[in-house]
Design an enzyme around this catalytic site. Structure first.
Site, PDB file in Angstrom:
ATOM      1  N   CYS A  17       5.566  -0.309   7.751  1.00 28.53           N
ATOM      2  CA  CYS A  17       5.272   0.886   6.968  1.00 28.53           C
ATOM      3  C   CYS A  17       6.526   1.298   6.212  1.00 28.53           C
ATOM      4  CB  CYS A  17       4.822   2.019   7.896  1.00 28.53           C
ATOM      5  SG  CYS A  17       4.394   3.536   7.024  1.00 28.53           S
ATOM      6  N   LEU A  18       6.369   1.613   4.947  1.00 25.80           N
ATOM      7  CA  LEU A  18       7.517   2.012   4.137  1.00 25.80           C
ATOM      8  C   LEU A  18       8.137   3.314   4.667  1.00 25.80           C
ATOM      9  CD1 LEU A  18       6.080   1.139   0.609  1.00 25.80           C
ATOM     10  CD2 LEU A  18       7.816  -0.123   1.893  1.00 25.80           C
ATOM     11  N   GLY A  23       0.843  -1.189   0.000  1.00 30.69           N
ATOM     12  CA  GLY A  23       0.000   0.000   0.000  1.00 30.69           C
ATOM     13  C   GLY A  23       0.875   1.233   0.000  1.00 30.69           C
ATOM     14  N   GLN A  77       3.218   9.883   1.445  1.00 30.97           N
ATOM     15  CA  GLN A  77       4.503   9.183   1.611  1.00 30.97           C
ATOM     16  C   GLN A  77       5.500   9.533   0.511  1.00 30.97           C
ATOM     17  OE1 GLN A  77       2.382   5.182   2.375  1.00 30.97           O
ATOM     18  NE2 GLN A  77       4.256   4.995   3.573  1.00 30.97           N
ATOM     19  N   HIS A  81      -4.801   1.555   7.566  1.00 32.61           N
ATOM     20  CA  HIS A  81      -3.411   2.045   7.705  1.00 32.61           C
ATOM     21  C   HIS A  81      -3.169   3.218   6.741  1.00 32.61           C
ATOM     22  CE1 HIS A  81       1.131   1.184   7.940  1.00 32.61           C
ATOM     23  NE2 HIS A  81       1.045   1.953   6.878  1.00 32.61           N
ATOM     24  N   GLU A  82      -3.653   3.073   5.507  1.00 34.61           N
ATOM     25  CA  GLU A  82      -3.442   4.130   4.497  1.00 34.61           C
ATOM     26  C   GLU A  82      -4.277   5.372   4.797  1.00 34.61           C
ATOM     27  OE1 GLU A  82      -0.963   3.645   2.873  1.00 34.61           O
ATOM     28  OE2 GLU A  82      -0.819   1.474   2.886  1.00 34.61           O
ATOM     29  N   HIS A 112      -2.613   7.542   7.175  1.00 35.75           N
ATOM     30  CA  HIS A 112      -1.583   8.412   6.574  1.00 35.75           C
ATOM     31  C   HIS A 112      -2.190   9.733   6.112  1.00 35.75           C
ATOM     32  CE1 HIS A 112       2.151   6.135   6.477  1.00 35.75           C
ATOM     33  NE2 HIS A 112       1.572   5.077   5.944  1.00 35.75           N
TER      34      HIS A 112
HETATM   35  O1  GNR Z   1       3.856  -2.652   2.707  1.00 37.55           O
HETATM   36  C1  GNR Z   1       3.130  -2.499   3.697  1.00 37.55           C
HETATM   37  N1  GNR Z   1       2.752  -3.577   4.429  1.00 37.55           N
HETATM   38  C2  GNR Z   1       1.797  -3.528   5.440  1.00 37.55           C
HETATM   39  C3  GNR Z   1       1.685  -4.626   6.276  1.00 37.55           C
HETATM   40  C4  GNR Z   1       0.747  -4.635   7.283  1.00 37.55           C
HETATM   41  C5  GNR Z   1      -0.091  -3.563   7.443  1.00 37.55           C
HETATM   42  C6  GNR Z   1       0.015  -2.452   6.629  1.00 37.55           C
HETATM   43  C7  GNR Z   1       0.952  -2.435   5.635  1.00 37.55           C
HETATM   44  S1  GNR Z   1       1.066  -1.069   4.579  1.00 37.55           S
HETATM   45  C8  GNR Z   1       2.740  -1.134   4.119  1.00 37.55           C
HETATM   46  C9  GNR Z   1       3.061  -0.085   3.080  1.00 37.55           C
HETATM   47  C10 GNR Z   1       2.836   1.284   3.673  1.00 37.55           C
HETATM   48  O2  GNR Z   1       3.594   1.821   4.425  1.00 37.55           O
HETATM   49  N2  GNR Z   1       1.733   1.890   3.358  1.00 37.55           N
HETATM   50  O3  GNR Z   1       1.445   3.090   3.878  1.00 37.55           O
HETATM   51 NI    NI Z   2       2.449   3.133   5.807  1.00 32.21          NI
END
Ligand code: GNR
Ligand code: NI
Length: 174
Positions: A94-95, A46, A51, A136-137, A140
């Site tokens: 999270c990246l 995601g 980001q 999660h997104e 952000h």
């Molecule tokens: O790559 C991602 N893996 C992930 C694993 C578990 C819960 C959420 C994520 S999102 C993350 C990529 C990211 O940072 N998206 O904002």
């Molecule tokens: Ni993230």
């Protein structure tokens, strides 16, 4: 299409609230294409526009496994219309918080209203990993990171570690 640079903690831009998109046009589609390419290259499942430093309410996702065909999803102005009372726990990463992982509780189902890649209004019911990722997104877009749900001590330790790594990298680059 082009790869964009993914911002990492600590970075104030990641704490900005993203603004609604007014029109899904060619420029926005170009941003979504770049985001998807950047996400696949990372690799991640995601990515929110903030980001890559763009404060717009845009998300791309692909939770398909490696042995499955790619199935990209695009969400413009996503809103959670409904969420279940039951929670489930996933290990999140999270990246923008590289190398850090933690178990996070979130509603296990949610209904999401959004505009698709072509600006068409859509609604889906997400569950499991998809529900976790969408939440999660969307966090952000509000300037929230998964580490914000951890204890103050854990969060502080993670930010210290990332900040130290950043300084080390700068030293090597310079
Ligand atoms: O790559 C991602 N893996 C992930 C694993 C578990 C819960 C959420 C994520 S999102 C993350 C990529 C990211 O940072 N998206 O904002
Ligand atoms: Ni993230």
């Amino acid at each position: 299409m082009a790869l964009r640079k993914i911002l990492t903690e600590p970075n104030k831009i990641l704490r900005q609230k993203s603004l609604p998109v007014e029109k899904v046009d060619k420029d926005l589609q170009n941003l979504m294409d770049d985001m998807l390419e950047t996400m696949y290259a990372a690799p991640g499942i995601g990515l929110a526009a903030i980001q890559v430093g763009v404060p717009k309410r845009v998300i791309v996702l692909d939770i398909s496994r490696k042995d499955e065909p790619k199935s990209p999803l695009y969400f413009v102005n996503p809103e959670i219309a409904n969420k279940s009372k039951n929670n489930s726990t996933y290990e999140e990463g999270c990246l923008s918080v590289p190398g850090q992982f933690a178990e996070i509780d979130r509603p296990d189902k949610c209904n999401v209203k959004f505009l698709d890649y072509y600006g068409q209004p859509k609604e889906i019911e997400a569950q499991g990993m998809l529900a976790t990722c969408i939440q999660h997104e969307i966090d952000h877009l509000e300037g929230i990171l998964f580490i914000d749900y951890l204890s103050k001590l854990k969060k502080t330790m993670i930010i210290k570690k990332l900040s130290k790594q950043k300084k080390e990298l700068e030293r090597i680059v310079v």
